[in-house]
Enzyme design. Structure first.
Site, short mmCIF file in Angstrom:
data_model
loop_
_atom_site.label_atom_id
_atom_site.label_comp_id
_atom_site.label_asym_id
_atom_site.label_seq_id
_atom_site.Cartn_x
_atom_site.Cartn_y
_atom_site.Cartn_z
N HIS A 196 0.82 -1.21 0.00
CA HIS A 196 0.00 0.00 0.00
C HIS A 196 0.86 1.26 0.00
CE1 HIS A 196 -2.33 3.25 2.00
NE2 HIS A 196 -3.31 2.78 1.28
N CYS A 246 -1.32 35.47 -16.90
CA CYS A 246 -0.14 35.42 -16.04
C CYS A 246 -0.49 35.19 -14.56
CB CYS A 246 0.69 36.69 -16.18
SG CYS A 246 -0.22 38.20 -15.77
#
Length: 921
Positions: free
Chosen positions: A477, A869
Site C-alpha cells: 500500500h 499570467c
C-alpha cells in the site's frame, strides 16, 4: 422493473468456455476492474467466472439513502444462479460449495481505497464439505478464518485489531512466526474465536437478519453474506480514505463504484499455489523488466497488506511446481502490453499449478518511469509521439523537479529498504497519520514512519514529506500510494523495529533509537535512511524529460500552425529569468516591478510615499530610477530578443508601509526608553500619516493604475527605467531588447488612454536622448469584470491584453483571495458548493470573462495578442481551458512550472485538433 441493465457477466466456466458481456471501453459502467476483466476474457486470457454490478447501481443505491433500485436484487440473484450453473457449484453447498470474492472497481484506479471481501460463501457446513471434497483442512480453516475477519471488519465494522490480536496470541502459544505455520486444528480453533468476537461486537438491533435462536450469530446463509458484502462495497465509495484520495487526484464523487462478484481462485492450497501482483515494466524507473512480488501458499491480500515479506516476481520460475504458470504469465505480460499499448499492472493467482488472471489495469508509475516507458514504446512502435505526450500527466512532472540528495554530501546509511518511490525528503519522525497532519499544519516537515501503511493512513501520507515502512514490498500500500502521489518512500526496512505506542523505533545492529521529532532523511530512489538532515538538490531538465518536452514543443509550436500555444514565465530578477530559460520558457509574461522595491529598497518607496518634502521625493525618485534601470539592464540582457512584459507598480499601498500597530508598539517602547523628542515626533508623524492612508479593503483600494494617478511620478520613473535600459542595450551593446509595458488593474478605457499617453511621451523622450528607435508596446492587464466586458473599448488604446486571473477570480466571486482559502473555501469544497478551488483551477465564469474579452479585443484588432499570467497559467486543467476555450496565445507561470505548462499546452493542442474541447466545471 427497470429496463436498465445492471449486471454484466464475464469469465471462464468450469469447462474452460468464456463469456463476456462487457469491454474495456465500458469503464464508466463496469468500473476499471470490471471493464478490464471483460477485456481479458475477450482476448482469451484465463479469468475466473463472475459478474459485475454497475457503477450506476451504486449511485442509485447511495442517492436513495442505501435503498436498492427496483429490480436490482432480482437481477443480481439471476446472475448468481447463472454463475453457479457456469461453475457447476452452488453457494453454500455442503458438499462442493462455490466461493466468491466481492471487490470494488471504480472508473478510475483507486488502489486500496475501497473494500473487498474474499472467500464469501463459507459457512460451518460448507467448510466441512470443502474439507471432505479437497482433503485439505488447513486450507479450508485458513480461508474460513480469513473470511470471518474480513467480513467482520469490512461489512460489519468490527475493529480488525481484535482479530489480529487473537491471531498473534495463537502464534505465540503455538510457537510459530507466521500464520501459514499454524496447524489445521489451531486454525479451526481460531474460526471459533473469530466467530465469538463477531457475536460480541455486532448489534442485533441494527442487523436483525443475523439473529439466530435469540442471539447474533455469524451468518450461515450465503445470500445474506452476499447482499451485505455488496452493500458494504457500495458504501466504501464514500469512506474517508476514498474521499480524500478522490480529492487529491481530481476524481469526481458522482461516478460510484462497480462491484465484481467472482469465483475464488486460491493461492493458499499449498506449495503448488501462489498469488502475486506484478507490472509488465518497472513502475519506479520504467526499465523494461518484470516487476512485482508474489507469495507461495497465500492469498492476494497477504501481498498488498505487507504482512509477509514477499518474493520478487523474477524468482517465480525457480519454483518447479510453479514453472509452467511462470511461463504462462510471461506470455500474458506480452499479450497485455501489445493489446493495451501500455504498461499493465496485474493481479494473479496460481491454484494448484493453474494460472488465473484476477485483474489488469494501466499501471501507476513514477514520473521517471512514465517518461522512459513512453519513449521506449515509441521506439518499439507501440505508440506514436503524440500518444507519448498525451500519456504523461503534467502534474506528475513535479516529481522530477523534487529534490534529491546532494551527491557531494557525505552520507552514512542508517538502514536500507526497498526503493519504493523516488525522490528525497528530510523531516521529523512521526509515528501516526494524525501526528503527520498536525506537524504539517504547524509547518514542520515530517517523515511518516509506520510498520506498514493502510488506507486509513492516507491523510498522513499526503501531509508527510516522505514515507518509511519496516515491512511490505514494492507493491504494498505504501509503495503504490506514494508513487501515485510523487512522494519519496522507502519500504521494507526490516532493521527498524517500531513501537508506535511509545513513539520510538530501534535500529537493529546499532544503538540508535529514533524518537518522535528526531530528524531523518530518506532517499526513495536508493532505498536508504539517513540519521539527520542531508542537503537536497533539484534535478535538471535532461534525458527523457528533455525528449518528451521537445516532442511537446514540436506539437504546441508546430511550424505553420495558425495558433501556436506559447509558454512564458513570471520572473522579477535575472536569476529567475535564466532559470526559466533553462526550463524552456519562451519569454517573460510578467515582470512584477514592485518586487524590485523589496529589501533595502522598501525604505526608498516608503520615503517617497510618506514624505511631503519635494526635494526628498525627487531624490528618492532619482535613486529608484538608477536601481530600476540597472535591474532592467540585467533582465533584458538575459532575455535578449525575447519579450519581457513589465507591469507597472500594482500592489495595495499598505504593502510598502510599516504595519501601523507594530509601529505604534515601537513608538511606545521608544517613549518608555526616553528617546529624544525629535525622534519621537518623527515617529508620531509617521504613524499619523500611515493611519491616514489606511483602507478598509486594500485589495480594492489604492493600487494598480490608481497608484499611477495619485503618484504620477512613479509610472514616469518606471517607464523611463524600462526605456533607458532598452535604449542603452541597443546603442551600446547591439542587443535586441523587447520590453512591453503593461498597465495593471484597468477598469476604464479612459485610464488606459491617459496612461498610454504618459508612457509614449516618456518612451519618445528616451529614444531621442539615446538616438535610437524604440518600439515598446503598451498593453493592459485585465483583472476586473468591467474591463473584460468593455474590452473592445480598452483595446482601442492597448497593444495587448494579459489577464491577471488571480484578481479576476477575486473580483468575479467577491472572494478575498487572502482570506477565502483559509476561511471558507475548504468548507465549500467539502459541502460540494464548489467542485474545485477557483484560485487553483480556473472557474467557468472567470473563463467566460477571459473568452469574452479575447473576442472583443480581436474584434477591434484582429492581431491582438492575449496572455494569462495568474496562478492558473501553471495549472494543467486551466491551461487547457485557457487555450482551447478562451483562445489565449500564451500562459505565463512560475519558473518551476514552465515544464508542466509546456506539456499541458501540447496536450491542449492535441485535444483541440481532436475536437475534444470542453470544460467540466
Amino acid at each position: 422493473m427497470s429496463d436498465t441493465k445492471r449486471v454484466y457477466r464475464f469469465g471462464s466456466d468450469a469447462g474452460g468456455a468464456d463469456i463476456t458481456e462487457g469491454a474495456s471501453s465500458m469503464n464508466y459502467t463496469l468500473g476499471g476492474k470490471g471493464a478490464n476483466l471483460a477485456e481479458m476474457c475477450r482476448i482469451g486470457l484465463p479469468v475466473p467466472g463472475g459478474y459485475t454490478i454497475t457503477c450506476q447501481t451504486c449511485m442509485e443505491y447511495s442517492s436513495a439513502g442505501n435503498v436498492w433500485p427496483e429490480g436490482a436484487l432480482a437481477e443480481i440473484e439471476e446472475a448468481t444462479r447463472d454463475l453457479e450453473a457456469r461453475m457447476g457449484k452452488r453457494l453454500g453447498d455442503p458438499q462442493d460449495p462455490l466461493l466468491v470474492s466481492v471487490r470494488s472497481g471504480a472508473p478510475f484506479s483507486m488502489p486500496g481505497m475501497m473494500d473487498t471481501v474474499l472467500n464469501l460463501g463459507l459457512t460451518d457446513a460448507s467448510a466441512e464439505g470443502l474439507i471432505a471434497q479437497t482433503g485439505a483442512p488447513h486450507f479450508v480453516w485458513d480461508s474460513y478464518r480469513r473470511f470471518i475477519q474480513m467480513f467482520s471488519d469490512v461489512v460489519m465494522g468490527v475493529d480488525g485489531d481484535l482479530f489480529e490480536n487473537a491471531l498473534t496470541e495463537k502464534r505465540l502459544v503455538a510457537g510459530v512466526k507466521t500464520d501459514a505455520e499454524l496447524s489445521a486444528d489451531e486454525l479451526h480453533e481460531l474460526v471459533g474465536e473469530f466467530k465469538r468476537i463477531f457475536c460480541e461486537h455486532v448489534s442485533g438491533e441494527e442487523h436483525p437478519e443475523l439473529i439466530q435462536n435469540g442471539a447474533v450469530a455469524f451468518p450461515q446463509d450465503p445470500s445474506i453474506q452476499l447482499k451485505l458484502a455488496i452493500e458494504a462495497v457500495f458504501g466504501s465509495w464514500m469512506n474517508e480514505r476514498a474521499c480524500i484520495y478522490r480529492k487529491a487526484n481530481g476524481i469526481p464523487d458522482d461516478l460510484g463504484t462497480a462491484v465484481n462478484v467472482q469465483a475464488m481462485a486460491y493461492g493458499n492450497k499449498g506449495e503448488t499455489s501462489a498469488t502475486g501482483v506484478a507490472f509488465t515494466r518497472n513502475p519506479a524507473n520504467g526499465a523494461r523488466e518484470r516487476y512485482g512480488d508474489f507469495l507461495v501458499n497465500a492469498q492476494g491480500e497477504d501481498v498488498v497488506a505487507g504482512i509477509r515479506n514477499t518474493v520478487p516476481i523474477q524468482k517465480l520460475a525457480e519454483y518447479p511446481a510453479l514453472k509452467q504458470a511462470a511461463d504462462d504469465l510471461e506470455r500474458i505480460f506480452q499479450i497485455l502490453e501489445n493489446h493495451f499499448h501500455d504498461m499493465c499492472d496485474i493481479e494473479f493467482t496460481i491454484e494448484q499449478g493453474k494460472l488465473w488472471m484476477l485483474q489488469t489495469r494501466v499501471g501507476k508509475r513514477t514520473a521517471t518511469a512514465a517518461l522512459r516507458i513512453a519513449i521506449e514504446m515509441v521506439e518499439e512502435g507501440l505508440i506514436d509521439k503524440e500518444t507519448a505526450v498525451r500519456r504523461i500527466d503534467p502534474a506528475q512532472l513535479d516529481q522530477l523537479l523534487h529534490p534529491q540528495f546532494d551527491t557531494s554530501a557525505k552520507v552514512e546509511v542508517l538502514a536500507r529498504g526497498l526503493n519504493a518511490s523516488p525522490g528525497a525528503a528530510v523531516g521529523e519522525v512521526v509515528f501516526s497519520s494524525d501526528d503527520a497532519v498536525a506537524a504539517a499544519a504547524e509547518g514542520r516537515p515530517c517523515i511518516l514512519v509506520r510498520w506498514e501503511t493502510n488506507p486509513d493512513d492516507l491523510k498522513g501520507m499526503v501531509a508527510a514529506e516522505g514515507i518509511l515502512t519496516s515491512h511490505g514490498g514494492k507493491t504494498s500500500h505504501a509503495a503504490v500510494i506514494a508513487r501515485g502521489m510523487g512522494a519519496p518512500c522507502v519500504c521494507g526496512v526490516e532493521a527498524i523495529h517500531i513501537d508506535a505506542a511509545a513513539k520510538e523505533a530501534r535500529v537493529a545492529g546499532t544503538d540508535v533509537v529514533l524518537h518522535e521529532g528526531d530528524i531523518i532523511s530518506i532517499d526513495g530512489t536508493q532505498g536508504i535512511v539517513v540519521l539527520g538532515a542531508v542537503p537536497l538538490v533539484s534535478v535538471e531538465l535532461t534525458g527523457d524529460l528533455e525528449t518528451i518536452l521537445t516532442w511537446a514543443d514540436e506539437i504546441r509550436l508546430e511550424a505553420g500552425s495558425t495558433h501556436p500555444y506559447h509558454v512564458r514565465v513570471n520572473a522579477d530578477n535575472p536569476e529567475d529569468a535564466e532559470l526559466a530559460l533553462g526550463f524552456g520558457a519562451e519569454a517573460i509574461g510578467l515582470c512584477r516591478t514592485e518586487h524590485m522595491f523589496l529589501g533595502d529598497r522598501k525604505q526608498l518607496i516608503q520615503d517617497f510615499i510618506l514624505s511631503d518634502d519635494t526635494r526628498v521625493r525627487e531624490d528618492v525618485l532619482a535613486r529608484l530610477l538608477a536601481v530600476q534601470t540597472e535591474d532592467f539592464l540585467k533582465m533584458f540582457r538575459v532575455m535578449d530578443n525575447r519579450e519581457v512584459v513589465v507591469r507597472l507598480i500594482d500592489p495595495p499601498l499598505h504593502e510598502f508601509l510599516d504595519a501601523p500597530r507594530e509601529l505604534e508598539v515601537y513608538l511606545t517602547k521608544r517613549e518608555a526608553a526616553g528617546a529624544p523628542e525629535e525622534e519621537l515626533a518623527g515617529l508620531r508623524a509617521r504613524l499619523r500619516r500611515i493611519d491616514g492612508m489606511a483602507e478598509m479593503n486594500p485589495m480594492l483600494g489604492l493600487r494598480g493604475v490608481r497608484l499611477s494617478f495619485v503618484f504620477p511620478e512613479l509610472p514616469l520613473m518606471q517607464v523611463r527605467a524600462v526605456a533607458s535600459a532598452a535604449a542603452a542595450l541597443i546603442r551600446d551593446e547591439g542587443l535586441v531588447p523587447k520590453p512591453e509595458v503593461m498597465v495593471p488593474l484597468v477598469a476604464l478605457a479612459s485610464e488606459q488612454v491617459q496612461m498610454r499617453a504618459v508612457c509614449e511621451q516618456v518612451i519618445d523622450e528616451v529614444a531621442g536622448e539615446y538616438g535610437v528607435a524604440l518600439d515598446i508596446p503598451v498593453g493592459t492587464m485585465l483583472e476586473l469584470p468591467r474591463a473584460c466586458i468593455t474590452a473592445d473599448e480598452i483595446a482601442q488604446d492597448a497593444d495587448f491584453f494579459c489577464f491577471g486571473t488571480n484578481d479576476l477570480t477575486q473580483t468575479t466571486f467577491g472572494f478575498s483571495r487572502d482570506d477565502a482559502e483559509s476561511k471558507f473555501i475548504p468548507i465549500y469544497l467539502h459541502k460540494k458548493l464548489l467542485d474545485v478551488n477557483p484560485f487553483e483551477t480556473i472557474d467557468k465564469g472567470v473563463l467566460e470573462l477571459v473568452r469574452m474579452a479575447v473576442e472583443k479585443g480581436r474584434s477591434v484588432k484582429a492581431d491582438m495578442h492575449n496572455g494569462v499570467c495568474g496562478e492558473h497559467g501553471g495549472d494543467p486543467a486551466s491551461i487547457k481551458a485557457l487555450f482551447n476555450v478562451a483562445g489565449v496565445d500564451y500562459v505565463s507561470c512560475s519558473p518551476y512550472r514552465v515544464p508542466i505548462a509546456r506539456l499541458a499546452a501540447a496536450q491542449a493542442k492535441l485535444e483541440a485538433e481532436a475536437g475534444a474541447v470542453h470544460l467540466d466545471r
